[in-house]
Design a protein around this motif. Structure first.
Motif, short mmCIF file in Angstrom:
data_model
loop_
_atom_site.label_atom_id
_atom_site.label_comp_id
_atom_site.label_asym_id
_atom_site.label_seq_id
_atom_site.Cartn_x
_atom_site.Cartn_y
_atom_site.Cartn_z
N GLY A 1 -0.32 -1.93 -4.89
CA GLY A 1 -0.32 -3.10 -5.76
C GLY A 1 -0.14 -4.39 -4.99
N GLY A 2 -0.20 -5.46 -5.71
CA GLY A 2 -0.02 -6.76 -5.09
C GLY A 2 0.17 -7.83 -6.15
N GLY A 3 0.69 -8.95 -5.72
CA GLY A 3 0.92 -10.03 -6.67
C GLY A 3 1.36 -11.30 -5.98
N ALA A 4 1.70 -12.26 -6.79
CA ALA A 4 2.10 -13.56 -6.26
C ALA A 4 3.11 -14.21 -7.19
CB ALA A 4 0.88 -14.47 -6.10
N VAL A 5 3.98 -15.03 -6.60
CA VAL A 5 4.94 -15.84 -7.34
C VAL A 5 4.66 -17.30 -6.97
CG1 VAL A 5 7.36 -16.37 -7.74
CG2 VAL A 5 6.67 -14.00 -7.33
N ILE A 6 4.47 -18.11 -7.98
CA ILE A 6 4.08 -19.50 -7.75
C ILE A 6 5.06 -20.45 -8.43
CG2 ILE A 6 2.26 -21.23 -8.07
CD1 ILE A 6 0.28 -18.92 -8.20
N GLY A 7 5.58 -21.39 -7.67
CA GLY A 7 6.45 -22.41 -8.23
C GLY A 7 5.61 -23.53 -8.83
N ILE A 8 5.57 -23.63 -10.15
CA ILE A 8 4.77 -24.66 -10.82
C ILE A 8 5.39 -26.04 -10.61
CG2 ILE A 8 3.78 -25.41 -13.00
CD1 ILE A 8 2.70 -22.74 -11.90
N ASN A 9 6.69 -26.10 -10.76
CA ASN A 9 7.44 -27.32 -10.46
C ASN A 9 8.88 -26.92 -10.15
OD1 ASN A 9 8.70 -26.93 -13.03
ND2 ASN A 9 7.04 -28.08 -14.01
N PHE B 1 -0.11 -6.68 -10.06
CA PHE B 1 -1.07 -5.66 -10.47
C PHE B 1 -0.85 -4.42 -9.60
CE2 PHE B 1 -3.03 -9.72 -11.50
CZ PHE B 1 -3.52 -9.51 -12.77
N SER B 2 -0.87 -3.23 -10.22
CA SER B 2 -0.66 -2.01 -9.44
C SER B 2 -1.32 -0.82 -10.13
CB SER B 2 0.84 -1.73 -9.28
OG SER B 2 1.41 -1.34 -10.51
N ASP B 3 -1.40 0.29 -9.38
CA ASP B 3 -1.91 1.53 -9.97
C ASP B 3 -0.75 2.49 -10.28
OD1 ASP B 3 -1.14 2.36 -7.46
OD2 ASP B 3 -3.08 3.20 -6.88
N TYR B 4 0.39 1.91 -10.65
CA TYR B 4 1.58 2.69 -11.01
C TYR B 4 1.32 3.55 -12.24
CZ TYR B 4 6.11 3.54 -13.24
OH TYR B 4 7.17 4.12 -13.88
N LEU C 1 0.85 -1.18 0.00
CA LEU C 1 0.00 0.00 0.00
C LEU C 1 0.89 1.23 0.00
CD1 LEU C 1 -2.65 -1.11 2.63
CD2 LEU C 1 -2.78 -1.28 0.14
N THR C 2 0.64 2.11 -0.95
CA THR C 2 1.41 3.32 -1.20
C THR C 2 2.63 3.45 -0.33
OG1 THR C 2 -0.61 4.45 -1.88
CG2 THR C 2 1.29 5.81 -1.39
N GLY C 3 3.79 3.40 -0.97
CA GLY C 3 5.05 3.43 -0.25
C GLY C 3 5.45 4.82 0.17
N LEU C 4 6.69 5.22 -0.13
CA LEU C 4 7.23 6.51 0.28
C LEU C 4 7.59 7.31 -0.95
CD1 LEU C 4 9.56 5.23 3.14
CD2 LEU C 4 7.27 6.21 3.36
N PRO C 5 6.61 7.99 -1.59
CA PRO C 5 6.88 8.66 -2.85
C PRO C 5 7.92 9.76 -2.76
CG PRO C 5 4.74 9.30 -1.97
CD PRO C 5 5.23 8.15 -1.15
N ASN C 6 8.10 10.36 -1.58
CA ASN C 6 9.08 11.43 -1.46
C ASN C 6 10.51 10.95 -1.64
OD1 ASN C 6 7.12 13.35 -0.97
ND2 ASN C 6 7.16 13.05 1.25
N LEU C 7 10.70 9.63 -1.55
CA LEU C 7 12.04 9.08 -1.74
C LEU C 7 12.33 8.81 -3.21
CD1 LEU C 7 12.22 6.55 1.21
CD2 LEU C 7 13.06 8.90 1.13
N ASN C 8 11.34 9.01 -4.07
CA ASN C 8 11.50 8.70 -5.49
C ASN C 8 11.88 9.96 -6.25
OD1 ASN C 8 11.33 7.89 -8.11
ND2 ASN C 8 9.27 7.06 -7.98
N PRO C 9 13.11 10.07 -6.77
CA PRO C 9 13.52 11.28 -7.47
C PRO C 9 12.70 11.56 -8.71
CG PRO C 9 15.23 9.60 -7.61
CD PRO C 9 14.19 9.09 -6.67
N LEU C 10 11.95 10.59 -9.22
CA LEU C 10 11.08 10.88 -10.36
C LEU C 10 9.97 11.85 -9.96
CD1 LEU C 10 10.74 7.35 -11.97
CD2 LEU C 10 12.02 9.30 -12.85
N ASN C 11 9.73 12.02 -8.65
CA ASN C 11 8.72 12.96 -8.20
C ASN C 11 9.30 14.36 -8.03
OD1 ASN C 11 6.72 11.06 -8.11
ND2 ASN C 11 7.13 10.48 -5.99
#
Length: 299
Positions: A58-66, A75-78, A26-36
Protein backbone atom coordinates in the motif's frame (compact mmCIF):
# COMPACT_ATOMS: atom_id res chain seq x y z
CA UNK A 1 4.37 4.51 23.03
CA UNK A 2 6.25 6.34 20.28
CA UNK A 3 4.85 9.27 18.33
CA UNK A 4 5.25 8.43 14.64
CA UNK A 5 3.19 8.18 11.45
CA UNK A 6 1.72 4.79 12.47
CA UNK A 7 -0.18 6.51 15.32
CA UNK A 8 -2.88 7.65 12.89
CA UNK A 9 -4.38 4.14 12.78
CA UNK A 10 -5.15 4.31 16.50
CA UNK A 11 -5.48 8.08 16.91
CA UNK A 12 -6.71 9.74 13.68
CA UNK A 13 -5.77 13.23 14.89
CA UNK A 14 -2.10 12.14 14.84
CA UNK A 15 -1.94 12.83 11.09
CA UNK A 16 -1.62 16.50 12.06
CA UNK A 17 1.85 15.73 13.47
CA UNK A 18 2.97 14.05 10.22
CA UNK A 19 1.95 16.59 7.58
CA UNK A 20 3.56 16.49 4.13
CA UNK A 21 4.47 12.80 4.33
CA UNK A 22 4.47 10.32 1.43
CA UNK A 23 4.81 6.64 2.26
CA UNK A 24 4.99 3.41 0.22
CA UNK A 25 5.05 -0.05 1.77
CA UNK A 26 5.62 -3.36 -0.01
CA UNK A 27 4.42 -6.51 1.75
CA UNK A 28 5.73 -6.40 5.29
CA UNK A 29 6.35 -9.34 7.63
CA UNK A 30 3.10 -11.35 7.75
CA UNK A 31 4.60 -14.03 10.01
CA UNK A 32 4.71 -11.46 12.80
CA UNK A 33 0.95 -10.93 12.59
CA UNK A 34 -0.92 -13.26 14.99
CA UNK A 35 -4.03 -12.88 12.82
CA UNK A 36 -2.20 -15.23 10.43
CA UNK A 37 -1.89 -17.90 13.12
CA UNK A 38 -4.47 -20.58 13.71
CA UNK A 39 -6.90 -20.12 16.57
CA UNK A 40 -9.77 -17.93 17.49
CA UNK A 41 -9.14 -14.27 16.55
CA UNK A 42 -11.38 -13.29 19.45
CA UNK A 43 -8.55 -14.40 21.73
CA UNK A 44 -5.83 -12.61 19.79
CA UNK A 45 -4.80 -9.02 19.29
CA UNK A 46 -7.07 -7.17 16.94
CA UNK A 47 -5.96 -5.80 13.60
CA UNK A 48 -6.18 -2.33 15.07
CA UNK A 49 -3.64 -3.14 17.76
CA UNK A 50 -1.11 -4.40 15.25
CA UNK A 51 -1.83 -1.92 12.47
CA UNK A 52 -2.49 -4.88 10.16
CA UNK A 53 -2.94 -2.63 7.14
CA UNK A 54 0.83 -2.23 7.17
CA UNK A 55 1.21 -5.98 6.57
CA UNK A 56 -0.15 -5.39 3.05
CA UNK A 57 1.09 -3.59 -0.03
CA UNK A 58 0.00 0.00 0.00
CA UNK A 59 0.85 3.63 -0.04
CA UNK A 60 -0.49 7.04 0.79
CA UNK A 61 0.19 10.62 1.65
CA UNK A 62 -0.49 13.15 4.41
CA UNK A 63 -0.83 16.75 3.31
CA UNK A 64 -0.94 19.84 5.49
CA UNK A 65 -3.58 22.10 3.91
CA UNK A 66 -2.85 24.92 6.32
CA UNK A 67 -1.78 25.41 9.94
CA UNK A 68 -5.01 23.91 11.27
CA UNK A 69 -6.18 21.34 8.70
CA UNK A 70 -4.35 18.15 7.67
CA UNK A 71 -5.68 15.49 5.26
CA UNK A 72 -4.37 12.00 4.57
CA UNK A 73 -5.25 8.92 2.54
CA UNK A 74 -4.00 5.37 2.20
CA UNK A 75 -4.65 2.73 -0.48
CA UNK A 76 -3.75 -0.93 0.10
CA UNK A 77 -4.54 -4.52 -0.81
CA UNK A 78 -5.28 -5.36 2.84
CA UNK A 79 -7.69 -8.28 3.33
CA UNK A 80 -10.21 -8.13 6.16
CA UNK A 81 -10.17 -11.54 7.87
CA UNK A 82 -12.51 -10.95 10.82
CA UNK A 83 -15.69 -12.71 9.67
CA UNK A 84 -14.12 -15.45 7.56
CA UNK A 85 -11.63 -16.34 10.32
CA UNK A 86 -14.41 -16.56 12.87
CA UNK A 87 -16.48 -18.90 10.69
CA UNK A 88 -13.44 -21.03 9.88
CA UNK A 89 -12.94 -21.68 13.58
CA UNK A 90 -16.48 -23.06 13.67
CA UNK A 91 -15.87 -25.41 10.75
CA UNK A 92 -18.24 -23.62 8.40
CA UNK A 93 -17.95 -22.87 4.69
CA UNK A 94 -15.95 -19.66 4.34
CA UNK A 95 -13.56 -17.96 2.00
CA UNK A 96 -10.68 -20.07 3.32
CA UNK A 97 -12.42 -23.39 2.55
CA UNK A 98 -13.23 -21.91 -0.84
CA UNK A 99 -9.83 -20.58 -1.84
CA UNK A 100 -7.87 -23.58 -0.52
CA UNK A 101 -9.62 -26.08 -2.79
CA UNK A 102 -7.86 -27.42 -5.87
CA UNK A 103 -10.07 -26.46 -8.79
CA UNK A 104 -7.77 -27.67 -11.53
CA UNK A 105 -6.26 -25.60 -14.32
CA UNK A 106 -8.21 -22.41 -13.72
CA UNK A 107 -6.76 -20.52 -10.77
CA UNK A 108 -8.72 -18.46 -8.29
CA UNK A 109 -8.83 -14.77 -9.08
CA UNK A 110 -8.87 -12.44 -6.12
CA UNK A 111 -8.86 -8.73 -5.49
CA UNK A 112 -8.33 -6.98 -2.17
CA UNK A 113 -8.74 -3.24 -1.88
CA UNK A 114 -8.94 -0.86 1.06
CA UNK A 115 -9.17 2.92 1.25
CA UNK A 116 -8.55 4.93 4.41
CA UNK A 117 -9.17 8.66 4.64
CA UNK A 118 -7.91 10.84 7.50
CA UNK A 119 -8.65 14.41 8.50
CA UNK A 120 -7.35 16.35 11.50
CA UNK A 121 -7.99 19.87 12.72
CA UNK A 122 -5.99 21.74 15.34
CA UNK A 123 -8.20 23.72 17.76
CA UNK A 124 -5.59 26.07 19.21
CA UNK A 125 -6.95 29.13 17.39
CA UNK A 126 -10.45 28.33 18.73
CA UNK A 127 -9.83 27.06 22.26
CA UNK A 128 -6.44 28.54 23.07
CA UNK A 129 -5.15 25.03 23.88
CA UNK A 130 -2.94 22.87 21.68
CA UNK A 131 -5.67 20.29 21.02
CA UNK A 132 -6.47 18.36 17.84
CA UNK A 133 -9.50 16.35 16.67
CA UNK A 134 -9.36 13.69 13.97
CA UNK A 135 -11.58 11.60 11.69
CA UNK A 136 -10.82 8.26 10.01
CA UNK A 137 -13.11 6.79 7.31
CA UNK A 138 -12.65 3.10 6.41
CA UNK A 139 -13.83 1.33 3.24
CA UNK A 140 -12.60 -2.04 2.02
CA UNK A 141 -13.55 -5.22 0.21
CA UNK A 142 -12.08 -8.59 -0.75
CA UNK A 143 -13.40 -10.70 -3.63
CA UNK A 144 -12.56 -14.22 -4.79
CA UNK A 145 -13.71 -15.73 -8.09
CA UNK A 146 -13.23 -19.11 -9.71
CA UNK A 147 -14.41 -19.87 -13.23
CA UNK A 148 -14.77 -23.65 -13.64
CA UNK A 149 -12.73 -25.59 -16.15
CA UNK A 150 -14.55 -26.66 -19.29
CA UNK A 151 -16.47 -29.81 -18.43
CA UNK A 152 -15.85 -29.50 -14.67
CA UNK A 153 -18.72 -31.19 -12.82
CA UNK A 154 -20.57 -30.33 -9.62
CA UNK A 155 -20.11 -33.44 -7.47
CA UNK A 156 -22.77 -32.54 -4.89
CA UNK A 157 -25.54 -32.90 -7.46
CA UNK A 158 -27.01 -36.08 -8.89
CA UNK A 159 -26.76 -36.38 -11.82
CA UNK A 160 -23.61 -34.26 -11.91
CA UNK A 161 -23.99 -30.95 -13.68
CA UNK A 162 -21.42 -28.54 -14.96
CA UNK A 163 -20.25 -26.10 -12.30
CA UNK A 164 -21.20 -22.45 -12.19
CA UNK A 165 -18.91 -19.67 -10.99
CA UNK A 166 -17.66 -19.75 -7.39
CA UNK A 167 -17.61 -16.49 -5.48
CA UNK A 168 -16.66 -15.33 -2.01
CA UNK A 169 -16.51 -11.73 -0.85
CA UNK A 170 -16.06 -9.56 2.21
CA UNK A 171 -16.89 -5.91 2.81
CA UNK A 172 -15.61 -3.59 5.50
CA UNK A 173 -16.97 -0.19 6.51
CA UNK A 174 -16.17 1.91 9.52
CA UNK A 175 -14.96 5.16 11.03
CA UNK A 176 -12.68 6.39 13.77
CA UNK A 177 -12.57 9.52 15.93
CA UNK A 178 -9.59 10.93 17.77
CA UNK A 179 -8.76 13.67 20.23
CA UNK A 180 -5.42 14.71 21.65
CA UNK A 181 -4.12 17.61 23.72
CA UNK A 182 -0.79 18.97 24.89
CA UNK A 183 -1.51 20.03 28.47
CA UNK A 184 1.91 21.55 29.16
CA UNK A 185 5.55 20.94 28.29
CA UNK A 186 5.57 17.62 30.18
CA UNK A 187 2.06 16.16 29.84
CA UNK A 188 -0.04 15.22 26.82
CA UNK A 189 -2.69 12.60 26.07
CA UNK A 190 -4.36 10.93 23.10
CA UNK A 191 -7.62 9.02 22.71
CA UNK A 192 -9.21 7.19 19.81
CA UNK A 193 -12.49 5.41 19.15
CA UNK A 194 -13.04 3.13 16.14
CA UNK A 195 -16.03 1.15 14.83
CA UNK A 196 -15.81 -1.36 11.95
CA UNK A 197 -18.59 -3.44 10.42
CA UNK A 198 -17.77 -6.48 8.26
CA UNK A 199 -19.96 -8.66 6.06
CA UNK A 200 -19.35 -11.92 4.20
CA UNK A 201 -20.85 -13.49 1.06
CA UNK A 202 -20.12 -17.07 0.05
CA UNK A 203 -21.54 -18.59 -3.15
CA UNK A 204 -19.91 -21.83 -4.28
CA UNK A 205 -21.43 -22.87 -7.61
CA UNK A 206 -23.28 -19.52 -7.51
CA UNK A 207 -25.52 -20.66 -4.62
CA UNK A 208 -25.62 -18.59 -1.42
CA UNK A 209 -24.33 -20.66 1.50
CA UNK A 210 -24.59 -17.96 4.14
CA UNK A 211 -27.17 -15.27 4.85
CA UNK A 212 -26.96 -12.00 6.76
CA UNK A 213 -23.58 -12.97 8.14
CA UNK A 214 -21.32 -10.31 9.57
CA UNK A 215 -19.54 -8.88 12.54
CA UNK A 216 -18.54 -5.61 14.10
CA UNK A 217 -15.71 -4.37 16.23
CA UNK A 218 -15.43 -1.35 18.52
CA UNK A 219 -12.04 -0.28 19.85
CA UNK A 220 -11.09 2.45 22.29
CA UNK A 221 -7.49 3.49 22.91
CA UNK A 222 -6.04 6.03 25.32
CA UNK A 223 -2.53 6.96 26.37
CA UNK A 224 -0.72 9.74 28.21
CA UNK A 225 2.84 11.01 28.04
CA UNK A 226 3.93 12.15 31.49
CA UNK A 227 7.39 13.68 31.78
CA UNK A 228 9.01 13.21 35.17
CA UNK A 229 11.96 15.40 34.28
CA UNK A 230 14.05 16.24 31.22
CA UNK A 231 15.10 12.60 30.69
CA UNK A 232 12.46 10.29 32.21
CA UNK A 233 8.93 9.79 30.92
CA UNK A 234 6.17 7.28 31.66
CA UNK A 235 3.44 6.33 29.17
CA UNK A 236 0.37 4.57 30.62
CA UNK A 237 -1.97 3.14 27.96
CA UNK A 238 -5.36 1.43 27.82
CA UNK A 239 -7.08 -0.45 24.97
CA UNK A 240 -10.63 -1.79 25.06
CA UNK A 241 -12.07 -3.97 22.29
CA UNK A 242 -15.54 -5.43 21.75
CA UNK A 243 -16.25 -7.85 18.89
CA UNK A 244 -19.61 -9.31 17.93
CA UNK A 245 -20.79 -11.76 15.28
CA UNK A 246 -24.14 -12.92 13.93
CA UNK A 247 -25.05 -15.00 10.94
CA UNK A 248 -26.76 -17.93 9.26
CA UNK A 249 -24.88 -20.62 7.35
CA UNK A 250 -26.01 -23.62 5.32
CA UNK A 251 -23.57 -26.51 5.47
CA UNK A 252 -22.92 -30.28 5.73
CA UNK A 253 -24.67 -31.28 2.53
CA UNK A 254 -25.39 -35.05 2.44
CA UNK A 255 -23.95 -36.86 -0.57
CA UNK A 256 -26.26 -36.62 -3.54
CA UNK A 257 -28.41 -33.83 -2.10
CA UNK A 258 -29.18 -31.11 -4.58
CA UNK A 259 -27.44 -27.91 -3.66
CA UNK A 260 -30.66 -25.91 -4.14
CA UNK A 261 -32.42 -27.89 -1.38
CA UNK A 262 -30.35 -26.91 1.61
CA UNK A 263 -31.67 -28.11 4.95
CA UNK A 264 -28.87 -27.91 7.48
CA UNK A 265 -28.84 -24.43 8.93
CA UNK A 266 -26.45 -22.95 11.47
CA UNK A 267 -27.32 -19.73 13.30
CA UNK A 268 -25.11 -18.04 15.82
CA UNK A 269 -24.67 -14.86 17.79
CA UNK A 270 -21.51 -14.34 19.75
CA UNK A 271 -19.43 -11.58 21.25
CA UNK A 272 -16.14 -11.07 23.02
CA UNK A 273 -14.37 -8.36 25.01
CA UNK A 274 -10.69 -7.61 25.42
CA UNK A 275 -8.81 -5.29 27.77
CA UNK A 276 -5.16 -4.35 27.29
CA UNK A 277 -3.52 -2.39 30.12
CA UNK A 278 0.11 -1.38 29.88
CA UNK A 279 2.67 1.19 30.84
CA UNK A 280 6.02 2.15 29.36
CA UNK A 281 8.98 3.98 30.79
CA UNK A 282 11.16 6.05 28.50
CA UNK A 283 14.70 7.24 29.15
CA UNK A 284 16.07 9.93 26.84
CA UNK A 285 19.76 9.29 27.38
CA UNK A 286 20.64 11.85 24.72
CA UNK A 287 19.31 13.06 21.36
CA UNK A 288 20.39 9.84 19.64
CA UNK A 289 19.88 7.19 22.33
CA UNK A 290 16.49 6.29 23.84
CA UNK A 291 15.64 3.35 26.12
CA UNK A 292 12.16 1.86 26.50
CA UNK A 293 10.67 -0.64 28.91
CA UNK A 294 7.08 -1.91 28.76
CA UNK A 295 4.90 -4.00 31.07
CA UNK A 296 1.28 -4.89 30.46
CA UNK A 297 -1.57 -7.33 30.81
CA UNK A 298 -4.04 -8.64 28.21
CA UNK A 299 -7.38 -9.63 29.75
Amino acid sequence: YVKDDVNMWLFPHAVHENANLVNLELTGLPNLNPLNDSGNPMLQLSATHLDAVHFANGGGAVIGINKELTLGMWFSDYENVFVSRFLTNHGLNTTTSFVNQNFGANTIQNANRKFDFFAAYNLEEITGMNSTVGLHIIMGSSDYYHSPDIGEKETTQTPAKERDQDYAGETERGFGLGFGSQINDFISFDSGLQWISSGLNFKPNNVAMIDETGGSQVDFHARAFIGLDEKWEIVPALSLSHQSFAGTAYYNLPAGQKIDKLENVFREKDSSNQVDISSAIHLKANDNLHWWGVVGALL
